[in-house]
Design an enzyme around this catalytic site. Structure first.
Site, mmCIF file in Angstrom:
data_model
loop_
_atom_site.group_PDB
_atom_site.id
_atom_site.type_symbol
_atom_site.label_atom_id
_atom_site.label_comp_id
_atom_site.label_asym_id
_atom_site.label_seq_id
_atom_site.Cartn_x
_atom_site.Cartn_y
_atom_site.Cartn_z
ATOM 1 N N HIS A 56 -4.291 111.482 -23.890
ATOM 2 C CA HIS A 56 -5.524 111.393 -24.679
ATOM 3 C C HIS A 56 -6.742 111.236 -23.768
ATOM 4 O O HIS A 56 -7.790 111.847 -23.996
ATOM 5 C CB HIS A 56 -5.425 110.210 -25.637
ATOM 6 C CG HIS A 56 -6.639 110.048 -26.519
ATOM 7 N ND1 HIS A 56 -6.903 110.900 -27.563
ATOM 8 C CD2 HIS A 56 -7.644 109.136 -26.495
ATOM 9 C CE1 HIS A 56 -8.025 110.516 -28.161
ATOM 10 N NE2 HIS A 56 -8.493 109.459 -27.517
ATOM 11 N N GLU A 69 -0.745 116.182 -26.451
ATOM 12 C CA GLU A 69 -1.025 114.955 -27.197
ATOM 13 C C GLU A 69 -0.511 115.058 -28.630
ATOM 14 O O GLU A 69 0.039 114.088 -29.178
ATOM 15 C CB GLU A 69 -2.535 114.692 -27.188
ATOM 16 C CG GLU A 69 -2.938 113.420 -27.914
ATOM 17 C CD GLU A 69 -4.409 113.386 -28.216
ATOM 18 O OE1 GLU A 69 -4.999 112.308 -28.116
ATOM 19 O OE2 GLU A 69 -4.977 114.442 -28.560
ATOM 20 N N ASN A 71 16.796 118.573 2.100
ATOM 21 C CA ASN A 71 17.986 118.873 2.904
ATOM 22 C C ASN A 71 19.128 117.923 2.566
ATOM 23 O O ASN A 71 20.297 118.319 2.526
ATOM 24 C CB ASN A 71 17.651 118.765 4.394
ATOM 25 C CG ASN A 71 17.267 120.105 4.995
ATOM 26 O OD1 ASN A 71 17.082 121.078 4.279
ATOM 27 N ND2 ASN A 71 17.135 120.147 6.301
#
Length: 694
Positions: free
Chosen positions: A48, A70, A413
């Site tokens: 908001h 929202e 990795n």
């Protein structure tokens, strides 16, 4: 005072990033089997705030996109929808889209339109389902059966909550949009709730409005104008025959005030709303890539107060010295010395406090890894538990920003190469879920960052075989010529990779050499340890700051060098009876039941032979758990030195981390203790192995 719109826009960019971080953090920590109401409220408020701020600054692409986010969160908040792993993924991707659009406005970078389109379409599907159900129900703002068929214009009663300005919304903008919708629209203000002038608070809204719009305008278009503020006002839209617009407006209740929660981004005050509204149609200026807002940091108010106090102390000391200088006599010499000592102390304190402002907790870097681990483990169909320790350990902002990319590569990795598939782990007697651990802690004058996994570990035989195949090692080299430590370090060789398949995650042979180079450019070092079947650990050692260090000045072969003070354990005059010789001619010094290698600094720096050890000094230094004795000619003063990059001004020199300018104007090189020790121990290890082989 006129509003500095560019400054306000920078504030919005910064606060928008903070709200995106909140949204991502809460979503990543959600347990779909037990979702707490406050968690949903938190991410709803974050979305908001972003929507309201973006609308204020006419960033309508962000505002409209976030409105759909929202709207969906509002359905979840009202128990009309339930969050699932898929919808959480969608909300996380929505945050990525908002971040991409934000950078597009701020830096002029390209927006990820493909991702935006994908997320928008998926959100539209969710909201379309909800709209169909909404159309079947009746809400307070829709016409009821008694008024739907009534003739007459639309009568609108708009009563903003007092705190509407806090979220960046402006009633004036809404009223202008009503006028654009219907130029014949009649709007009247109601000031009955306006208090006496001495009770007015400039950031609150006390006015309300009545408006009449032609019935030729569709109701949905009117509702669309108010959708941005639907939870920040009391709104009624009815046909004029069903609503007496001349009646006394409904008083705003105390309950409606409390329902509107004030947002944290109080960007604009009521006193300057007209300035903002006049600029709302202008396109926001795009900040350059070197914009200061990108590199800004938030500073704790206590640190600022401390700086202000120190500046006050400096002013007092300066005034005292000025007074002495204006009327100096020999009897004031002691007072002058005292004033200079006080000035020196104030300067040191000020320096430490200024450097402390640049220190940020490791959480700024670590906070991005929960999302990375979640996405990557899902993509690779692996189960990974990320454990973070030491996130409050502080590091210089410059170092922190530049270490993020190497950390990302090491974690990727670890998941891709290190952690096995769940079935493989079960066969090996391990739990299905692997562990990636990030840890940061201080050690001496450095910060140590560890990346550990409990995966398959490094297979040294396989590494050696790949190295000979790729030409990293000589084809006729023998495995027994290399220690496991030397073999493991081959992963940092350019172009070296053990991946069987090339993917966009790893396996192209580009990465680990860049990781090491980036870390070394920061004056740091990286070490790898691994046990086959048990996992691997990468240890990164970095300086706390790249600006200033406490140093010990020493003399070697007539030249002055600086040793970082925090690496020094002790210094002694050499006792020839304590010197021992190991295989390969390696010199050891017996110190309290411990044999410590002697590093002849003059020869290490290729400045000729250092001669005999008689009447010389050993300075014992330690880094990354290894200790050696540096052979010196003389110990000089201790002082703080400002570090200058040698690589950017000249070139990289092995064993040297930088340079500094001394008080007499001469240049002195700063020793890279970790680099010296590592190179020395690797060389002596090779010498010892050759001696044993012979």
């Amino acid at each position: 005072m006129a509003l500095d719109m560019e400054q306000l826009r920078k504030m919005f960019y910064e606060e928008c990033r903070e709200n995106l971080e909140v949204l991502e953090e809460v979503l990543l920590n959600l347990d779909v089997t037990n979702i707490e109401e406050e968690s949903i409220n938190t991410i709803f408020r974050a979305a908001h705030s972003i929507k309201g701020g973006a609308g204020t600054f006419n960033l309508m692409d962000i505002s409209e996109f976030t409105h759909n986010v929202e709207a969906y969160l509002d359905l979840v908040r009202n128990n009309e929808r339930t969050l699932t792993p898929d919808s959480i993924d969608l909300l996380l991707k929505s945050g990525d889209c908002i971040h991409s659009m934000l950078e597009g406005h701020e830096l002029g970078s390209e927006v990820n339109d493909a991702l935006k389109k994908e997320v928008s379409e998926r959100l539209a599907v969710l909201l379309d389902d909800s709209n169909q159900s909404d159309n079947q129900s009746t809400t307070s703002s829709e016409p009821d059966s008694d008024t739907t068929d009534l003739e007459g214009d639309w009568a609108i009663r708009f009563i903003p909550h007092k705190e509407m300005f806090f979220s960046g919304n402006d009633p004036l903008r809404i009223l202008r949009e009503l006028k654009d919708l219907d130029p014949s629209c009649e709007i009247s203000v109601d000031a009955s709730n306006l208090p006496d002038i001495d009770q007015i608070e400039s950031e609150l809204c006390y006015l309300s409005w009545n408006a009449t719009i032609s019935d030729s305008v569709e109701r949905s278009l009117i509702e669309e104008i108010f959708e941005w503020v639907e939870d920040e006002c009391d709104l009624t839209i009815e046909k004029s025959q069903a609503l007496n617009v001349e009646a006394k407006p409904v008083q705003q209740s105390q309950e409606s005030e409390s329902e509107s929660e004030p947002e944290t981004n109080r960007v604009v005050s009521q006193a300057t709303k007209s300035d903002l509204s006049n600029q709302s149609t202008a396109k926001p200026a795009k900040a350059s890539k070197n914009d200061s807002s990108v590199s800004s940091i938030r500073v704790d108010i206590d640190k600022v107060d401390s700086l202000i106090n120190l500046v006050g102390e400096l002013v007092i000391t300066q005034s005292m010295l000025t007074e002495i200088g204006n009327d100096f006599s020999i009897d004031k010499l002691e007072k002058l010395k005292s004033g200079l000592d006080q000035l020196l102390q104030n300067s040191k304190d000020l320096q430490e406090n200024v450097l402390n402002i640049r220190m940020l907790p490791m959480s700024f870097a670590f906070s991005r890894f929960p999302r990375l681990v979640r996405d990557l483990s899902s993509r690779l169909e692996k189960q990974v538990d990320l454990q973070i320790k030491g996130e409050q350990t502080e590091l210089d902002k410059t170092v922190l920003e530049r270490i993020v990319d190497p950390l990302v590569h090491l974690v990727r990795n670890g998941i891709d190469h290190g952690i096995e598939q769940p079935a493989q782990r079960l066969e090996s007697g391990k739990p299905e879920q692997g562990v990636i651990e990030l840890n940061a802690y201080h050690q001496g004058g450095s910060i140590v960052i560890e990346i550990r996994d409990d995966g398959a570990g490094l297979n040294c035989d396989k590494l050696w075989q790949k190295a000979t195949e790729k030409g990293v090692l000589e084809p006729d080299s023998r495995r027994e010529e290399y220690s496991d430590k030397q073999i493991m370090n081959l992963i940092f060789a350019p172009g070296f990779s053990t991946a069987e398949e090339v993917s966009d995650i790893s396996g192209r042979g580009v990465g680990m050499d860049v990781v090491r180079r980036n870390i070394e450019e920061l004056g740091g070092h990286i070490e790898v340890e691994s046990e086959l079947g048990k996992g691997s650990r990468f240890t990164i050692s970095l300086p706390l700051t790249l600006a200033i260090l406490d140093g010990q000045l020493v003399k070697v072969a007539g030249e002055v060098y600086v040793i970082p003070l925090l690496t020094i354990v002790e210094s002694i005059q050499i006792d020839p009876s304590c010197i021992k010789l190991a295989s390969g001619g390696i010199e050891l010094y017996r110190l309290r039941e411990e044999n410590i290698p002697i590093l002849r600094l003059q020869e290490e720096l290729e400045m000729g032979s250092s001669g005999t050890l008689d009447q010389r000094i050993l300075c014992f230094v330690e880094a990354a758990g290894n200790r050696v004795g540096l052979l010196l000619d003389e110990l000089l003063d201790q002082q703080q030195v400002v570090i200058k990059s040698l690589e950017s001004n000249y070139s990289k020199v092995a064993g040297i981390s930088g340079a500094t300018i001394l008080g007499d104007g001469s240049v002195s090189l700063i020793l890279d203790v970790q680099g010296l020790i590592t190179n020395f121990l690797n060389r002596t290890s090779e010498t010892a192995n050759k001696g044993m082989a012979a």
